[in-house]
Motif scaffolding. Structure first.
Motif, mmCIF file in Angstrom:
data_model
loop_
_atom_site.group_PDB
_atom_site.id
_atom_site.type_symbol
_atom_site.label_atom_id
_atom_site.label_comp_id
_atom_site.label_asym_id
_atom_site.label_seq_id
_atom_site.Cartn_x
_atom_site.Cartn_y
_atom_site.Cartn_z
ATOM 1 N N TRP A 1 0.802 -1.216 0.000
ATOM 2 C CA TRP A 1 0.000 0.000 0.000
ATOM 3 C C TRP A 1 0.839 1.272 0.000
ATOM 4 C CZ3 TRP A 1 -1.687 -4.517 1.979
ATOM 5 C CH2 TRP A 1 -2.892 -4.994 1.492
ATOM 6 N N SER A 2 2.082 1.167 -0.444
ATOM 7 C CA SER A 2 2.890 2.353 -0.691
ATOM 8 C C SER A 2 2.446 2.950 -2.014
ATOM 9 C CB SER A 2 4.366 1.954 -0.763
ATOM 10 O OG SER A 2 5.151 3.044 -1.161
ATOM 11 N N THR A 3 2.288 4.270 -2.057
ATOM 12 C CA THR A 3 1.781 4.922 -3.264
ATOM 13 C C THR A 3 2.774 5.941 -3.800
ATOM 14 O OG1 THR A 3 0.617 6.586 -1.939
ATOM 15 C CG2 THR A 3 -0.627 4.625 -2.590
ATOM 16 N N ASP A 4 2.603 6.252 -5.086
ATOM 17 C CA ASP A 4 3.441 7.247 -5.736
ATOM 18 C C ASP A 4 2.630 7.906 -6.839
ATOM 19 O OD1 ASP A 4 5.868 7.551 -8.152
ATOM 20 O OD2 ASP A 4 6.150 8.439 -6.172
ATOM 21 N N TYR A 5 2.858 9.197 -7.051
ATOM 22 C CA TYR A 5 2.091 9.953 -8.035
ATOM 23 C C TYR A 5 3.019 10.867 -8.835
ATOM 24 C CZ TYR A 5 -1.648 8.673 -4.783
ATOM 25 O OH TYR A 5 -2.508 7.979 -3.964
ATOM 26 N N ILE A 6 2.591 11.191 -10.047
ATOM 27 C CA ILE A 6 3.319 12.227 -10.777
ATOM 28 C C ILE A 6 2.998 13.569 -10.118
ATOM 29 C CG2 ILE A 6 3.473 10.969 -12.946
ATOM 30 C CD1 ILE A 6 1.102 12.633 -13.976
ATOM 31 N N PRO A 7 3.920 14.518 -10.193
ATOM 32 C CA PRO A 7 3.735 15.791 -9.475
ATOM 33 C C PRO A 7 2.418 16.507 -9.802
ATOM 34 C CG PRO A 7 5.992 15.599 -10.210
ATOM 35 C CD PRO A 7 5.242 14.445 -10.822
ATOM 36 N N SER A 8 1.979 16.430 -11.045
ATOM 37 C CA SER A 8 0.804 17.208 -11.456
ATOM 38 C C SER A 8 -0.502 16.709 -10.834
ATOM 39 C CB SER A 8 0.687 17.227 -12.975
ATOM 40 O OG SER A 8 0.482 15.916 -13.480
ATOM 41 N N VAL A 9 -0.521 15.486 -10.305
ATOM 42 C CA VAL A 9 -1.755 14.965 -9.703
ATOM 43 C C VAL A 9 -1.630 14.746 -8.200
ATOM 44 C CG1 VAL A 9 -2.276 13.792 -11.881
ATOM 45 C CG2 VAL A 9 -1.321 12.477 -9.977
ATOM 46 N N LYS A 10 -0.443 14.896 -7.670
ATOM 47 C CA LYS A 10 -0.224 14.663 -6.246
ATOM 48 C C LYS A 10 -1.087 15.623 -5.428
ATOM 49 C CE LYS A 10 3.570 13.372 -3.226
ATOM 50 N NZ LYS A 10 5.036 13.207 -3.125
#
Length: 115
Positions: A55-64
């Motif tokens: 359940w570790s997550t990561d996002y591109i900067p534009s949607v974080k």
């Protein structure tokens, strides 16, 4: 091979919200990382968000801060909650494994953000 079917897209005004869902034909627990991608006509498909089995997550900067990815291994689903949508979020959204997507992509779901 596991196949994915995405749903939940639609037309929404800027600032609105949508929740996308992806259902897999087999177990997603076998895949350590699941991800959402998106594609605009004429551009390469890009990674948007991912979630591990831990359940570790990561996002591109534009949607974080606006998007939240989740998974339910028991139901073989991966969801993407999208808030405060912007016109630049308009795209077809897909789910697949990461970092090496399976060859078979689902049909995707169209998200259109427009007033």
């Amino acid at each position: 091979q596991v196949q994915f079917v995405e749903s939940g897209g639609g037309l929404v005004q800027p600032g609105g919200s949508l929740r996308l869902s992806c259902v897999a034909s087999g177990s997603i627990a076998d895949f350590y990382i699941m991800a959402w991608y998106r594609q605009v006509p004429g551009k390469e498909r890009e990674y948007v968000a991912r979630i591990s089995n831990g359940w570790s997550t990561d996002y591109i900067p534009s949607v974080k801060g606006r998007f939240t990815v989740s998974r339910d291994n028991a139901k073989n689903t991966v969801d993407l909650q999208m808030n405060n949508l912007k016109s630049e979020d308009t795209a077809v959204y897909y789910c697949n494994t990461s970092p090496f997507p399976l060859d078979d992509w689902g049909p995707g779901t169209q998200v259109t953000v427009s007033s």
